[in-house]
Design a protein around this motif. Structure first.
Motif, PDB file in Angstrom:
ATOM      1  N   GLU A 151       0.831  -1.193   0.000  1.00  0.00           N
ATOM      2  CA  GLU A 151       0.000   0.000   0.000  1.00  0.00           C
ATOM      3  C   GLU A 151       0.868   1.246   0.000  1.00  0.00           C
ATOM      4  O   GLU A 151       2.072   1.190   0.269  1.00  0.00           O
ATOM      5  CB  GLU A 151      -0.933   0.005   1.217  1.00  0.00           C
ATOM      6  N   LEU A 152       0.243   2.395  -0.320  1.00  0.00           N
ATOM      7  CA  LEU A 152       0.910   3.689  -0.337  1.00  0.00           C
ATOM      8  C   LEU A 152       0.247   4.621   0.674  1.00  0.00           C
ATOM      9  O   LEU A 152      -0.964   4.565   0.880  1.00  0.00           O
ATOM     10  CB  LEU A 152       0.824   4.330  -1.724  1.00  0.00           C
ATOM     11  N   LEU A 153       1.057   5.496   1.267  1.00  0.00           N
ATOM     12  CA  LEU A 153       0.547   6.493   2.205  1.00  0.00           C
ATOM     13  C   LEU A 153       0.226   7.780   1.455  1.00  0.00           C
ATOM     14  O   LEU A 153       1.070   8.315   0.734  1.00  0.00           O
ATOM     15  CB  LEU A 153       1.574   6.782   3.297  1.00  0.00           C
ATOM     16  N   LEU A 154      -1.009   8.260   1.617  1.00  0.00           N
ATOM     17  CA  LEU A 154      -1.432   9.513   1.011  1.00  0.00           C
ATOM     18  C   LEU A 154      -2.092  10.396   2.068  1.00  0.00           C
ATOM     19  O   LEU A 154      -2.456   9.920   3.144  1.00  0.00           O
ATOM     20  CB  LEU A 154      -2.419   9.271  -0.137  1.00  0.00           C
ATOM     21  N   MET A 155      -2.254  11.645   1.743  1.00  0.00           N
ATOM     22  CA  MET A 155      -2.966  12.585   2.612  1.00  0.00           C
ATOM     23  C   MET A 155      -3.874  13.439   1.742  1.00  0.00           C
ATOM     24  O   MET A 155      -3.703  13.512   0.522  1.00  0.00           O
ATOM     25  CB  MET A 155      -1.996  13.469   3.388  1.00  0.00           C
TER      26      MET A 155
END
Length: 259
Positions: free
Chosen positions: A94-98
């Motif tokens: 998974e990837l971390l986004l904001m």
């Protein structure tokens, strides 16, 4: 970000890249001040096997294969960095986004990677400055513990003409995940992770249509529309890592006037 050519050959040579280190690390460095002045090095030792295609893509991709918008030759543009953080979630990578706060003047409500402009204390923008800035900004925006992040690659710097930012994407492995969330609601609406499998799902892919007529890749994930620079980088990573699946490029999503 506009698509680059699909020629997979060539090696990206960034001037004065940060030092590579093949030693084992539990994090990006050591020291008492989290993302402070530590000797940050890039290391690929101990990464999960599924990141191998990303490591190879970072090694071989050329700037023009990522975007037609490259840093001005005259040195104009504000130096900045973003953290592209890969983790292992309940359903896999998974990837971390904001998501930016809806009250901001620039791109309100737009999902993005954590990141921002380099501060003087981050150091040389052509060596380790982007590494320090990416971790510092990610900590300030999401509250993550930088000590649990192993930095393993840097993509060529790209340019965002509308804001005149020169952006260096820094890639990391979330070796020791820590709690994250919106640190300052005035700047960040929420912080979330997106499974790579959702990003590669053709049902979640579309072409964003800006009121100006500009077309670019987009992703509809986690009740969010990911577009612009962030979607462009994700699109290119999926392609050059060999993770991209055929999708309907004629499916269009209009952006509103604030985009």
């Amino acid at each position: 970000m506009t698509r680059g050519a699909r020629d997979d050959s060539g090696v990206a040579q960034a001037a004065a890249r940060p030092a590579q280190d093949t030693g084992q690390h539990t994090g990006p460095g050591s020291g008492p001040d989290s993302a402070g002045r530590r000797d940050l090095r890039l290391s690929t030792r101990g990464l999960p096997d599924w990141l191998d295609p990303v490591v190879e893509a970072v090694r071989t991709v050329r700037p023009t294969q990522l975007s037609r918008f490259l840093p001005p030759e005259d040195g104009r543009g504000r130096q900045s960095a973003v953290l592209i953080l890969f983790g292992e979630g309940p359903v896999g990578p998974e990837l971390l986004l904001m998501e930016r706060a809806g009250t901001l003047r620039s791109h309100p409500g737009q999902p993005s990677f954590p990141g921002g402009a380099l501060d003087p204390e981050d150091g040389d923008p052509h060596t380790t400055g982007p590494l320090h800035a990416a971790l510092r900004e990610a900590e300030e925006e999401t509250g993550l513990d930088p000590a649990g992040v192993q930095l393993f690659g840097v993509l060529p710097a790209l340019y965002i003409p509308v804001s005149e930012f020169v952006v260096t994407p820094v890639l990391g492995w979330w070796r020791e995940p820590s709690p994250v969330g919106a640190v300052d609601p005035a700047e960040t609406a929420r912080v979330f992770t997106v499974p790579v499998s959702d990003l590669t799902d053709p049902a979640n892919r579309a072409t964003a249509v800006h009121p100006s007529g500009h077309l670019g890749p987009a992703f509809t994930v986690n009740d969010a529309l990911v577009w612009g620079f962030t979607a462009g980088v994700i699109d290119r990573m999926l392609h050059f890592a060999g993770w991209e699946r055929p999708w309907d490029r004629s499916r269009q999503v209009p952006l509103d006037w604030r985009a």
